[in-house]
Design an enzyme around this catalytic site. Structure first.
Site, short mmCIF file in Angstrom:
data_model
loop_
_atom_site.label_atom_id
_atom_site.label_comp_id
_atom_site.label_asym_id
_atom_site.label_seq_id
_atom_site.Cartn_x
_atom_site.Cartn_y
_atom_site.Cartn_z
N ASP A 9 50.55 56.96 25.12
CA ASP A 9 49.37 56.15 24.82
C ASP A 9 48.96 56.33 23.36
OD1 ASP A 9 47.33 54.35 25.39
OD2 ASP A 9 45.91 55.93 25.92
N GLY A 38 36.05 55.66 28.01
CA GLY A 38 37.18 54.77 28.17
C GLY A 38 37.66 54.78 29.59
N GLY A 39 38.90 54.26 29.79
CA GLY A 39 39.45 54.19 31.13
C GLY A 39 39.69 55.54 31.76
N MET A 40 39.79 56.59 30.95
CA MET A 40 40.04 57.93 31.49
C MET A 40 38.75 58.68 31.75
SD MET A 40 43.31 59.19 29.25
CE MET A 40 42.66 58.58 27.70
N GLY A 41 37.60 58.07 31.55
CA GLY A 41 36.34 58.74 31.76
C GLY A 41 35.58 58.95 30.47
N VAL A 83 33.78 61.28 27.45
CA VAL A 83 34.01 62.50 26.68
C VAL A 83 32.68 62.95 26.10
CG1 VAL A 83 35.30 63.58 24.80
CG2 VAL A 83 36.35 61.73 26.12
N LYS A 129 36.23 66.24 28.66
CA LYS A 129 36.58 64.94 29.23
C LYS A 129 36.29 65.04 30.72
CE LYS A 129 40.13 62.66 27.72
NZ LYS A 129 39.54 61.39 27.21
N ILE A 148 30.28 61.41 23.27
CA ILE A 148 31.01 61.06 22.04
C ILE A 148 32.12 60.05 22.28
CG2 ILE A 148 30.51 63.24 20.87
CD1 ILE A 148 33.19 64.29 21.74
#
Length: 880
Positions: free
Chosen positions: A134, A21-24, A26, A41, A18
């Site tokens: 953020d 991004g830069g954080m992985g 989801v 996540k 779904i």
């Protein structure tokens, strides 16, 4: 491990991607045991080989999981499988604000609604020391019902590798009080603050900048700072001024305050945004904000009152007739009926303050818009400063004050009880901070000075609702002279000389005394008894009543003892405001599941309390308060119908025996029991003290009881020895007793543990300790908790109530160690505010739903104005 649909991570089965991004990435995932969808996540692979970073992340994740707010997407915990670790988060349906902006600018009224909810989320996080860092449209979701959820709080510090970020465009958040290392740039470039873009230390003002950027983009459909790449974008953030002329004029001042490049000049607290939003929105042409007819009538009525106050406030020779004016405060208002009056009027009669959904709102009578006062979450019992420029209130175990001009909230002192305050003209506040007595506190804050202590030898337990007389030489207050119950006893109205510290009873059998001065020197004491407002002349110099009380109004709403509040207030100009209704708070009784689905059980509003479901799930026992008495009723949950099982009007707190055949209940002098099918109560424990039974052991041989010690509540356990013809003997012994309050004792399904509530930390929290060998105790809640209830055997879940919503704590037991794994919001449904220690829910035997008291929402936004009430007093209660 390669993550994809069908892969298992702990109890979750991944179903669909779904987000990324830069954080992985989801993923949507299904909890196979709870039958619930959540968001996972999946963390970057770098975590697997970095033990220090992983440990730091786990610590930070625990902090993030403590955030509980309806506008914040909740972090539930961590799961791992084959080296893959994932953060478990609430799955929020609906588009992001970025999706909405992609279709063009969002209308002003809708943008402000979203912005208000974002500000609430940020305010709640900032209070816990957590900075988002953020905030951007892609991190804000709008559910189909209009509720806003802010995502990804505090993840930057959790994910921080300790080295500079390689992407300033797609990086996460950070948690305070730690600050960014010099040179480290985190956050999305277009939304980060100038100090963040320079890699300097940041605080919560960085979030206020991002809030302004997001609001600007919602209103204009474009970002205020843009560039071809990250470098140009950061340069625009640092150097360029936003084109505020593109935004609606109503919010330009707000945007300029949020987008100050120097953080010292920027808004310092997100709570200030509320005042600016409301003030600016009030300038908008009426056509942009159509109002409901009821709200329009309310605005016109308040305007009429305002004009009359200004006109009649001047000297006049002719007494005016009494005028009754019902005013609807608006369909969005839901007046709280908890501790203290929920609507008050300023001394000069020009401003209202009310409590709605546990927040303070204010409105000048000559203005059409209400303003939510910042940082007043959990507020109760507001009271005005004599000049009308500030209001005091109680919240989070503190006495606080907020200024209408600056919006600044000051913490004045601790207040464990918070049962009323009065602000004197000498710069001191007299307040009931604890049941112990009345205290005086400087209005700038400081150490409370005890004025008078309750007389426990005469049976007094509570001092409440102080009201300083003109001149500041004496104070009225309410003293409850009974052992907590009967529930509707109002106690006595007392007066205390502040200089001599001498006190005397002015009027027995009344509550919530208020004084209205008169030109002849003998003003009027107003008070409530049995739902009727009385008035009697009071000589403020001799501190004596003159004449006999005269009934003035009937059906004035008031709260049951030990609350003892009444829903009225009066200004010095002679305008009285009040709410009508029965004693107590009418509620409904309904089944509630974790999704918020409601199923009515007792749909007609009445004053119910302490629902208890029988262990076989077939019947409901509940307190029902009527005509100043409390009875226990039983309802058949399959066939319907109600039957009264007690008749003395002094029974409360029903508890079912494990076999569902008997009901044990409390009284002012001990504990009683009765077969559930007919009314033949028999004494079980003759203690001479108020008791509330809370829990049986599984074999029915022991009962955990909440008992009044004369000054506080303690936990005792009663052991029952059964004879051939019934109970042979009962032995009681204290289990948890101290100078603090210990209440709500509940045995675990295996009888090895006892959960209870204690306030020894300054706030009420839920704890667990081994039983019968105490050992150490384990704290379950971390932001307030009441009424713990164990899930069914094997569920490993402990439920409790926090902020009128049900929480669920999962746990494991290793030897003598009780380990809380996760605390999460079980249902977003808001329960009715309980009075005293009256629990507002009970758990179904299968643990899948609760039966709860739900606010009735009847006439909760209407207040009645009585203009020229002072003239009516002079006519009906003349002096001598």
């Amino acid at each position: 491990m390669v993550v994809g649909p069908g892969v298992r991570i702990g109890p979750y089965e991944v179903t669909a991607l779904i987000g990324e991004g830069g954080m992985g990435k989801v993923w949507r995932a299904h909890h196979v045991l709870l039958k619930r969808d959540d968001a996972l996540k999946v963390l970057p692979d770098a975590f697997a080989d970095d033990a220090d970073r992983l440990a730091r992340f786990q610590r930070e994740a625990q902090v993030l999981a403590s955030l509980n707010h309806p506008n914040i997407a909740h972090v539930y915990g961590l799961e791992s499988s084959d080296g893959t670790r994932a953060l478990v988060m609430e799955l929020v349906e609906g588009p992001t604000v970025a999706d909405r902006i992609a279709h063009g600018a969002i209308p002003l009224d809708e943008s402000l609604s979203i912005a208000r909810q974002i500000a609430e989320a940020l305010g709640a996080a900032h209070e816990r020391g957590i900075i988002h860092r953020d905030l951007k449209p892609a991190n804000i979701k709008v559910r189909p019902d209009g509720a806003v959820k802010v995502l990804d709080f505090g993840l930057a510090k959790a994910l921080d590798s300790g080295s500079p970020s390689t992407s300033a465009v797609e990086s996460p958040t950070i948690t305070s009080p730690a600050m960014t290392r010099a040179g480290v740039i985190l956050g999305t470039a277009a939304y980060m603050s100038p100090e963040q873009a320079r890699g300097k230390p940041v605080d919560k003002r960085a979030d206020i900048w991002s809030f302004g950027v997001v609001l600007y983009e919602m209103l204009t459909g474009r970002r205020p700072f843009q560039g071809e790449d990250v470098t140009e974008t950061l340069a625009a953030v640092v150097m360029k001024e936003p084109e505020l002329g593109r935004a609606p004029f109503q919010v330009r001042r707000l945007l300029s305050k949020c987008l100050e490049k120097d953080p010292k000049k920027r808004l310092h607290d997100i709570g200030d945004v509320w005042t600016l939003l409301d003030e600016d929105a009030a300038e908008e042409p009426p056509a942009r904000f159509p109002k409901a007819a009821a709200a329009l009538i309310g605005v016109l009525a308040l305007a009429l009152v305002a004009v009359s106050v200004l006109y009649w406030g001047a000297a006049r020779d002719v007494e005016q007739p009494l005028e009754r004016l019902p005013v609807d405060l608006g369909p969005d208002v839901s007046l709280d009926s908890g501790t203290g009056a929920d609507v008050i009027i300023s001394p000069d009669g020009t401003r209202l303050v009310w409590v709605s959904n546990s927040q303070l709102f204010t409105r000048r009578l000559d203005q059409s818009n209400a303003v939510e006062l910042p940082d007043t979450a959990g507020a109760t019992a507001p009271f005005f400063k004599p000049d009308g420029r500030s209001v005091g209130f109680f919240a989070q175990g503190m006495l606080k004050a907020v200024s209408f001009e600056s919006g600044e909230v000051k913490i004045l002192c601790a207040a464990a009880d918070g049962a009323g305050g009065s602000w004197g003209e000498d710069g001191f506040i007299i307040a009931a901070l604890t049941p112990r007595g009345l205290s005086r506190i400087p209005d700038a804050g400081g150490t409370p000075e005890l004025l008078t202590e309750r007389q426990t030898e005469s049976g007094e337990n509570f001092y409440r609702w102080p009201h300083i007389l003109p001149g500041g030489k004496a104070v009225l207050f309410n003293a409850s002279s009974y052992n907590v119950f009967p529930i509707f006893d109002e106690g006595n109205i007392e007066v205390l000389s502040i200089e001599s510290r001498q006190r005397k009873t002015l009027r027995p059998g009344g509550t919530y005394g208020r004084y209205l001065p008169a030109s002849d020197g003998q003003g009027h004491l107003l008070y409530v008894a049995g739902g009727t407002l009385f008035a009697v002349r009071l000589d403020p110099e001799r501190l004596e009543l003159v004449g006999e009380p005269v009934p003035m109004l009937e059906e004035v709403a008031y709260g049951p003892n030990p609350n003892g509040t009444a829903r009225f207030d009066v200004s010095r100009t002679g305008t009285l405001i009040y709410r009508t209704g029965p004693a107590g708070v009418p509620v409904t009784v309904q089944w509630v599941d974790s999704r918020g689905t409601l199923e009515p059980v007792l749909a007609d509003p009445a004053v119910y309390a302490r629902p208890a479901v029988s262990p076989d799930g077939r019947r409901l026992a509940v307190d029902m308060l009527e005509k100043q008495k409390s009875y226990i009723w039983v309802r058949d949950l399959r066939l319907g119908g109600m039957s009264k099982v007690t008749a003395d009007g002094r029974s409360y707190a029903p508890l079912w025996s494990p076999d569902s055949r008997y009901i044990v209940f409390g009284s002012p002098d001990g504990t009683w029991w009765t077969p559930s099918d007919h009314a033949s109560p028999q004494p079980l424990i003759k203690s001479g003290r108020a008791q509330m039974p809370w829990s049986f052991t599984s074999d029915g041989k022991q009962i955990a009881i909440q008992e009044w010690s004369g000054s506080t509540w303690d936990v005792t356990v009663a052991t029952i020895e059964s004879g051939r013809d019934g109970v042979k003997s009962v032995k009681t012994e204290p289990v948890v007793n101290s100078q603090s309050t210990e209440i709500h004792p509940t045995f675990s399904p295996d009888d090895r543990w006892l959960a209870y509530t204690s306030n020894d930390s300054g706030s009420r929290e839920v704890y667990v300790r081994a039983y019968p060998n105490a050992g150490r105790r384990f704290q379950i809640s971390n932001a307030g908790g009441l009424y713990p209830r164990w899930g069914p055997p094997g569920s490993r879940t402990l439920f409790f109530e926090d902020d009128y919503r049900i929480m669920a704590a999962t746990y494991t037991i290793t030897g003598n160690e009780f380990v809380v794994e996760q605390v999460r919001l079980w249902s977003e449904t808001t329960l009715a505010r309980p009075f005293g220690d009256a629990k507002n829910y009970d758990l179904a035997p299968d643990g899948k739903r609760v039966i709860a008291l739900i606010p009735a929402r009847t006439r909760e936004h209407q207040v009645i104005f009585l203009r020229n009430f002072a003239d009516e007093l002079r006519r009906r209660v003349p002096g001598r």
